[in-house]
Motif scaffolding. Structure first.
Motif: not given
Length: 255
Positions: A28-38, A65-68, A70-84
Motif C-alpha cells: 500500500v502506497v500513498s499519494t496526493l491529488e496532483w494531476p496529471p501525475y497522480t 494506492v491511497v490518495y490523501r 500531501w502531509k497526510r500522505a507522508i504521515d501515513s507512510a511514516a506511521k504505517g497507517t492503513d499499512d502504507v
C-alpha cells in the motif's frame, strides 16, 4: 485417522502460507491529488501512478494506492497507517526524517508561471528577490534547494497557498507576480478547470525552468521498507518511466 489429520493439517498450513505470501506481495502506497501525475479520478491513477504500478507488477507485487492530502500522505507512510509503506512522488525523500528513496520514477519541469498581462523578467533566483517579486508557492511542497534557501533567508518573497489552482487564480488577478509550478500541472489545470476559463490564454509557463525535477517513491526507513524498495527498484529497471509519462501526458492532452 492420523493420516487424515496430517493431510488436513498440511493443507491448512499450505493455505496459510499462500495467504501470508499473497499478503506479503501486496503493498500500500500513498499519494496526493496532483494531476496529471497522480489522481484518484485520472485514467490509471495518473502518469506517475502508472509508472509505480508497472514497476511493482514487474517485481511481482500488487499495489494499492491511497490518495490523501500531501502531509497526510507522508504521515501515513511514516506511521504505517492503513499499512502504507511509502509515498510518492517526492522531489526528494527528506520532507521529514525516516525515509529512503527509490530509483527515479520520472521527472517534471518545475518553473515559473506568469501573467502575460504583467510578465516578469528574471535571470536567476537572486533576481526574483532583487525585484521583490511576490511568488506563489504551495504549502508543504519542496521547490528547488536554491529557491527554498533564498526563501528561508527572506531574500525571495513567497505567498503560500493550499494548492496550485489557488495560486493560479491569484496570478490571474495579479495579486502575485508569478507562481512556482510544474509545467504539466499548469497545462492540465488550464485544460480542465472551468474557473480558469477566462484567464487560460494569459497564464504562461516561462520556458526557463528552475529545475527539471526528478521524482521518487519514498519508502519508510525500516527493514520492510528496505526490502520492498530493493524489489521495487528491480521492477523499475524493466520499465521506462519517461516513456510512460510522456505517452500518458500526450494521450491526455491530445487535441
Amino acid at each position: 485417522m492420523k493420516r487424515l489429520y496430517s493431510t488436513v493439517l498440511c493443507s491448512f498450513l499450505s493455505l496459510l502460507a499462500s495467504t501470508l505470501y499473497a499478503q506479503d506481495k501486496t503493498v500500500v502506497v500513498s499519494t496526493l491529488e496532483w494531476p496529471p501525475y497522480t489522481g484518484g479520478s485520472l485514467r490509471n491513477g495518473g502518469a506517475t501512478t502508472e509508472v509505480v504500478r508497472q514497476a511493482f507488477v514487474a517485481a511481482g507485487y500488487e499495489v494499492e494506492v491511497v490518495y490523501r492530502p500531501w502531509k497526510r500522505a507522508i504521515d501515513s507512510a511514516a506511521k504505517g497507517t492503513d499499512d502504507v509503506i511509502a509515498y510518492f512522488p517526492g522531489y526528494h525523500c527528506s520532507h521529514q526524517e525516516g525515509f529512503i528513496s527509490s530509483n527515479p520514477i520520472g521527472s517534471g519541469p518545475l518553473g515559473l508561471a506568469e501573467n502575460t498581462d504583467a510578465p516578469i523578467s528574471w535571470t536567476n533566483v537572486d533576481s526574483l528577490g532583487e525585484q521583490q517579486l511576490k511568488i506563489g508557492t504551495v504549502l508543504g511542497y519542496a521547490n528547488t534547494d536554491e529557491f527554498d534557501k533564498k526563501v528561508g533567508t527572506g531574500w525571495v518573497m513567497v505567498v503560500p497557498s493550499n494548492d496550485d489552482l489557488t495560486n493560479l487564480k491569484k496570478l490571474s488577478r495579479q495579486r502575485i507576480d508569478a507562481v512556482v509550478i510544474d509545467k504539466f500541472v499548469l497545462e492540465y489545470l488550464k485544460s480542465t478547470e472551468a474557473s480558469l476559463e477566462d484567464s487560460r490564454a494569459k497564464l504562461k509557463f516561462d520556458e526557463r525552468p528552475l529545475e527539471d525535477k526528478t521524482l521518487y517513491l519514498c519508502f519508510r526507513d525500516d527493514e520492510t521498507g528496505h526490502q520492498v524498495k530493493e524489489q521495487f527498484n528491480l521492477g523499475l529497471d524493466s520499465v521506462d518511466p519517461e516513456a510512460i509519462t510522456e505517452d500518458y501526458v500526450a494521450t491526455e492532452f491530445a487535441d
